[in-house]
Every structure is written in C-alpha cells, then in structure tokens.
Design a protein around this motif. Structure first.
Motif, PDB file in Angstrom:
ATOM      1  N   PRO A 172       0.829  -1.207   0.000  1.00 16.89           N
ATOM      2  CA  PRO A 172       0.000   0.000   0.000  1.00 16.89           C
ATOM      3  C   PRO A 172       0.864   1.259   0.000  1.00 16.89           C
ATOM      4  O   PRO A 172       1.965   1.247   0.571  1.00 16.89           O
ATOM      5  CB  PRO A 172      -0.785  -0.093   1.305  1.00 16.89           C
ATOM      6  CG  PRO A 172      -0.557  -1.451   1.852  1.00 16.89           C
ATOM      7  CD  PRO A 172       0.626  -2.046   1.178  1.00 16.89           C
ATOM      8  N   ILE A 173       0.369   2.322  -0.647  1.00 16.52           N
ATOM      9  CA  ILE A 173       1.150   3.555  -0.744  1.00 16.52           C
ATOM     10  C   ILE A 173       1.325   4.190   0.630  1.00 16.52           C
ATOM     11  O   ILE A 173       2.404   4.627   0.990  1.00 16.52           O
ATOM     12  CB  ILE A 173       0.488   4.543  -1.724  1.00 16.52           C
ATOM     13  CG1 ILE A 173       0.498   3.910  -3.123  1.00 16.52           C
ATOM     14  CG2 ILE A 173       1.234   5.883  -1.749  1.00 16.52           C
ATOM     15  CD1 ILE A 173      -0.355   4.635  -4.126  1.00 16.52           C
ATOM     16  N   ASN A 174       0.244   4.221   1.411  1.00 19.96           N
ATOM     17  CA  ASN A 174       0.352   4.765   2.759  1.00 19.96           C
ATOM     18  C   ASN A 174       0.030   3.687   3.786  1.00 19.96           C
ATOM     19  O   ASN A 174      -1.092   3.593   4.259  1.00 19.96           O
ATOM     20  CB  ASN A 174      -0.629   5.929   2.952  1.00 19.96           C
ATOM     21  CG  ASN A 174      -0.241   7.098   2.085  1.00 19.96           C
ATOM     22  OD1 ASN A 174       0.917   7.507   2.072  1.00 19.96           O
ATOM     23  ND2 ASN A 174      -1.203   7.605   1.333  1.00 19.96           N
ATOM     24  N   PRO A 175       1.005   2.845   4.106  1.00 19.36           N
ATOM     25  CA  PRO A 175       0.703   1.768   5.040  1.00 19.36           C
ATOM     26  C   PRO A 175       0.313   2.326   6.397  1.00 19.36           C
ATOM     27  O   PRO A 175       0.801   3.391   6.788  1.00 19.36           O
ATOM     28  CB  PRO A 175       2.025   0.993   5.140  1.00 19.36           C
ATOM     29  CG  PRO A 175       3.075   1.915   4.644  1.00 19.36           C
ATOM     30  CD  PRO A 175       2.405   2.891   3.733  1.00 19.36           C
ATOM     31  N   PRO A 176      -0.592   1.657   7.096  1.00 16.89           N
ATOM     32  CA  PRO A 176      -0.998   2.177   8.404  1.00 16.89           C
ATOM     33  C   PRO A 176       0.197   2.209   9.345  1.00 16.89           C
ATOM     34  O   PRO A 176       1.073   1.356   9.285  1.00 16.89           O
ATOM     35  CB  PRO A 176      -2.040   1.170   8.878  1.00 16.89           C
ATOM     36  CG  PRO A 176      -1.866  -0.041   8.023  1.00 16.89           C
ATOM     37  CD  PRO A 176      -1.243   0.403   6.748  1.00 16.89           C
ATOM     38  N   ARG A 177       0.201   3.209  10.192  1.00 15.82           N
ATOM     39  CA  ARG A 177       1.297   3.365  11.127  1.00 15.82           C
ATOM     40  C   ARG A 177       1.171   2.323  12.243  1.00 15.82           C
ATOM     41  O   ARG A 177       0.138   2.221  12.879  1.00 15.82           O
ATOM     42  CB  ARG A 177       1.214   4.770  11.728  1.00 15.82           C
ATOM     43  CG  ARG A 177       2.337   5.141  12.612  1.00 15.82           C
ATOM     44  CD  ARG A 177       2.057   6.498  13.236  1.00 15.82           C
ATOM     45  NE  ARG A 177       2.959   6.687  14.341  1.00 15.82           N
ATOM     46  CZ  ARG A 177       4.183   7.185  14.201  1.00 15.82           C
ATOM     47  NH1 ARG A 177       4.600   7.565  13.027  1.00 15.82           N
ATOM     48  NH2 ARG A 177       4.978   7.295  15.242  1.00 15.82           N
ATOM     49  N   ILE A 178       2.222   1.514  12.444  1.00 19.73           N
ATOM     50  CA  ILE A 178       2.112   0.517  13.503  1.00 19.73           C
ATOM     51  C   ILE A 178       3.010   0.840  14.688  1.00 19.73           C
ATOM     52  O   ILE A 178       3.000   0.148  15.678  1.00 19.73           O
ATOM     53  CB  ILE A 178       2.417  -0.915  13.010  1.00 19.73           C
ATOM     54  CG1 ILE A 178       3.791  -1.006  12.367  1.00 19.73           C
ATOM     55  CG2 ILE A 178       1.336  -1.422  12.098  1.00 19.73           C
ATOM     56  CD1 ILE A 178       4.241  -2.450  12.173  1.00 19.73           C
ATOM     57  N   ARG A 179       3.790   1.894  14.580  1.00 17.00           N
ATOM     58  CA  ARG A 179       4.669   2.207  15.711  1.00 17.00           C
ATOM     59  C   ARG A 179       3.895   2.795  16.879  1.00 17.00           C
ATOM     60  O   ARG A 179       3.071   3.681  16.690  1.00 17.00           O
ATOM     61  CB  ARG A 179       5.727   3.211  15.267  1.00 17.00           C
ATOM     62  CG  ARG A 179       6.885   2.464  14.634  1.00 17.00           C
ATOM     63  CD  ARG A 179       7.695   3.396  13.822  1.00 17.00           C
ATOM     64  NE  ARG A 179       8.102   2.664  12.642  1.00 17.00           N
ATOM     65  CZ  ARG A 179       9.331   2.708  12.161  1.00 17.00           C
ATOM     66  NH1 ARG A 179      10.232   3.460  12.719  1.00 17.00           N
ATOM     67  NH2 ARG A 179       9.638   1.998  11.119  1.00 17.00           N
ATOM     68  N   PRO A 180       4.185   2.296  18.085  1.00 20.81           N
ATOM     69  CA  PRO A 180       3.516   2.877  19.248  1.00 20.81           C
ATOM     70  C   PRO A 180       3.958   4.313  19.454  1.00 20.81           C
ATOM     71  O   PRO A 180       5.069   4.689  19.083  1.00 20.81           O
ATOM     72  CB  PRO A 180       4.021   2.013  20.412  1.00 20.81           C
ATOM     73  CG  PRO A 180       4.711   0.850  19.806  1.00 20.81           C
ATOM     74  CD  PRO A 180       5.115   1.227  18.425  1.00 20.81           C
ATOM     75  N   LEU A 181       3.066   5.118  20.014  1.00 21.40           N
ATOM     76  CA  LEU A 181       3.434   6.491  20.366  1.00 21.40           C
ATOM     77  C   LEU A 181       4.021   6.480  21.776  1.00 21.40           C
ATOM     78  O   LEU A 181       3.664   5.623  22.583  1.00 21.40           O
ATOM     79  CB  LEU A 181       2.195   7.384  20.328  1.00 21.40           C
ATOM     80  CG  LEU A 181       1.540   7.499  18.960  1.00 21.40           C
ATOM     81  CD1 LEU A 181       0.168   8.158  19.094  1.00 21.40           C
ATOM     82  CD2 LEU A 181       2.428   8.308  18.024  1.00 21.40           C
ATOM     83  N   PRO A 182       4.865   7.438  22.102  1.00 22.12           N
ATOM     84  CA  PRO A 182       5.430   7.454  23.447  1.00 22.12           C
ATOM     85  C   PRO A 182       4.321   7.543  24.491  1.00 22.12           C
ATOM     86  O   PRO A 182       3.362   8.292  24.311  1.00 22.12           O
ATOM     87  CB  PRO A 182       6.288   8.730  23.463  1.00 22.12           C
ATOM     88  CG  PRO A 182       6.466   9.107  22.045  1.00 22.12           C
ATOM     89  CD  PRO A 182       5.332   8.524  21.265  1.00 22.12           C
ATOM     90  N   ALA A 183       4.437   6.762  25.545  1.00 17.87           N
ATOM     91  CA  ALA A 183       3.521   6.782  26.689  1.00 17.87           C
ATOM     92  C   ALA A 183       2.104   6.309  26.357  1.00 17.87           C
ATOM     93  O   ALA A 183       1.179   6.486  27.142  1.00 17.87           O
ATOM     94  CB  ALA A 183       3.483   8.169  27.337  1.00 17.87           C
ATOM     95  N   HIS A 184       1.895   5.752  25.165  1.00 15.63           N
ATOM     96  CA  HIS A 184       0.574   5.223  24.823  1.00 15.63           C
ATOM     97  C   HIS A 184       0.702   3.744  24.471  1.00 15.63           C
ATOM     98  O   HIS A 184       1.372   3.420  23.511  1.00 15.63           O
ATOM     99  CB  HIS A 184      -0.007   5.950  23.604  1.00 15.63           C
ATOM    100  CG  HIS A 184      -0.467   7.319  23.905  1.00 15.63           C
ATOM    101  ND1 HIS A 184      -1.769   7.598  24.227  1.00 15.63           N
ATOM    102  CD2 HIS A 184       0.203   8.483  23.943  1.00 15.63           C
ATOM    103  CE1 HIS A 184      -1.878   8.895  24.444  1.00 15.63           C
ATOM    104  NE2 HIS A 184      -0.690   9.453  24.278  1.00 15.63           N
ATOM    105  N   PRO A 185       0.037   2.866  25.217  1.00 11.83           N
ATOM    106  CA  PRO A 185       0.081   1.463  24.806  1.00 11.83           C
ATOM    107  C   PRO A 185      -0.640   1.290  23.473  1.00 11.83           C
ATOM    108  O   PRO A 185      -1.610   1.996  23.195  1.00 11.83           O
ATOM    109  CB  PRO A 185      -0.650   0.723  25.936  1.00 11.83           C
ATOM    110  CG  PRO A 185      -1.337   1.752  26.738  1.00 11.83           C
ATOM    111  CD  PRO A 185      -0.768   3.091  26.415  1.00 11.83           C
ATOM    112  N   LYS A 186      -0.126   0.409  22.650  1.00 11.29           N
ATOM    113  CA  LYS A 186      -0.776   0.183  21.362  1.00 11.29           C
ATOM    114  C   LYS A 186      -1.131  -1.296  21.274  1.00 11.29           C
ATOM    115  O   LYS A 186      -0.302  -2.147  21.574  1.00 11.29           O
ATOM    116  CB  LYS A 186       0.210   0.559  20.258  1.00 11.29           C
ATOM    117  CG  LYS A 186      -0.242   0.169  18.884  1.00 11.29           C
ATOM    118  CD  LYS A 186      -0.119   1.324  17.936  1.00 11.29           C
ATOM    119  CE  LYS A 186      -0.756   0.978  16.613  1.00 11.29           C
ATOM    120  NZ  LYS A 186      -1.110   2.158  15.862  1.00 11.29           N
TER     121      LYS A 186
END
Ligand SMILES: Nc1nc2c(ncn2[C@@H]2O[C@H](COP(=O)(O)OP(=O)(O)O)[C@@H](O)[C@H]2O)c(=O)[nH]1
Ligand SMILES: [Mg+2]
Length: 139
Positions: A69-83
C-alpha cells in the motif's frame, strides 16, 4: 538484509542461471508471481549476462514496493501510549511467527512488548507463542 545477502552471495558476479535464480526466490518465500516479475525486470536490465548484487536487491525492493500500500498504516507505538495489535487469520498462515517478528521489531526499537495468546482451538498454540516470546526476549 540477510535474506538478500544469501541470494546475492550465490548469484552475484557470475553469468546468471535464470532458472536457478527463480528457484532461489521462490524457495525464499517471494511467491511465484512476484518472483516472475523480479526475474523479468532483471532480464531487462541484464545487458552483459551478468547481474550485480545491487541489481538483485534494487529490483526486488522496487517490485515488492510496488505491490505494498502507498500509505501503510502506522504501527509504531506512540510514546507513553500502549498500542494494541490484534492478529487474526486462518490457521497455519503465519500469525504466531509474524507476531514474534513484530515483537522482535519493536523490542529492537526499545519498546516493551506483551504477547497475549487468544487462540482457542489450536493445540499448543499458547505454548508456541510462549516459546517465541522467550526467544525474542533473550535476543
Ligand atoms: N515458509 C514460511 N513458513 C512460514 C512463514 N511464517 C510461518 N511459517 C510456518 O508456517 C507454519 C504455521 O505458522 P504459524 O505462525 O504457527 O501460523 P498460525 O497458525 O497462523 O499462528 C509454521 O510451521 C511456521 O514455521 C513464512 O513466512 N514462510
Ligand atoms: Mg498460532
């Protein structure tokens, strides 16, 4: 990448045996349609009946990039937020193995990873995930 390195070590600098290259790519899980695309592109590039290490990795990355996909969904966790990532799919399609790969990916980027098995049917599914969790934890 070790994957490309193994292939490149075998083929670079020699006159190309296209059938052998095709077989090596398929054996490395590239899949038949993608292998055929890569080999075709390499054959078009090949003027001296020799391909370089760069050619193989460049063409493979280009062709694989084209089907993602051209814009793959972001899978990286954000700081201080559980993903939470929920992995679902048919039995035997590689969910547990891919989960271990993802866990390793995040661990090497210094995230804390918790794996939870939610498999209800498959025998030893929970143990299998546990074994991967230990392997990933100690790497
Ligand atoms: N060739 C190959 N085998 C894989 C890959 N991912 C998983 N497997 C194998 O496929 C089988 C099922 O994988 P598993 O992760 O247990 O699938 P799950 O049932 O979806 O959790 C196992 O024998 C894995 O070693 C892959 O990318 N390539
Ligand atoms: Mg599983």
């Amino acid at each position: 990448m070790k994957f490309f390195k193994n292939i490149i070590d075998r083929f670079a600098g020699k006159p190309v045996d296209w059938d052998e290259l095709e077989e090596a790519l398929i054996r490395s899980d590239i899949g038949v349609p993608m292998t055929l695309r890569i080999v075709k592109q390499l054959q078009e590039r090949d003027t001296r009946s020799r391909i370089t290490a760069n050619d193989i990795s460049e063409v493979a990355q280009e062709e694989i990039g084209r089907v993602l996909p051209i814009n793959p969904p972001r899978i990286r966790p954000l700081p201080a937020h559980p993903k939470v990532i929920l992995i679902v799919g048919v039995n035997g399609t590689g969910k547990t193995t891919s989960t271990a790969k993802l866990a390793h990916f995040f661990k090497t980027r210094r995230h804390t990873v918790l794996l939870a098995a939610a498999d209800t049917f498959r025998a030893a599914a929970i143990e299998q995930l546990g074994i991967w969790a230990e392997r990933v934890a100690w790497r």
